[in-house]
Design an enzyme around this catalytic site. Sequence first.
Site: not given
Length: 164
Positions: A35, A77
């Site tokens: 990701s 993230k």
Amino acid sequence: MKKFINDLIPYIIIVIVVVLFRTFIMTPAVVDGLSMHDTLNDHDIVIINKIVMKTNNINRFDIVVLKNNTDGDKIIKRVIGLPGEKIEYKDNKLYINGEEIEDNFKTNETTDFTAETKENEYFVLGDNRELSKDSRYLGNFKKENIIGKVDFRFYPFDKLGFVE
């Protein structure tokens, strides 16, 4: 017996210092998934800076490790939205409170969406938006869910150094 205890004390102190260091200052983590690709890759080893949570604010585009209460795991993230902001992606461009902000970190198209953060909330996205389970699906993250900031990659050795 006294000599044995005296010989043991330095080792006990070392163990205590290491445990305190890992608990409150820095700790390693392994990236799981793609990701954050191209910035971070699956199985990269990074250092989580925990002390930054006590001394500095989180800034836009910082990479952070968060407690994901939805799935009970930890995720890595990039911070896109800060507290009290309106975040919008339209035609693959980032807008914060209506002003276009350059986002050079995404590796592919970002589908249009709109979100807002409240006080003490952050909106996070993975750099590889097609594969990222992030605030678009999990919602905003409160500051207390941020474990620390990722500033340094330890492994692979050919990419050793500070992470942007």
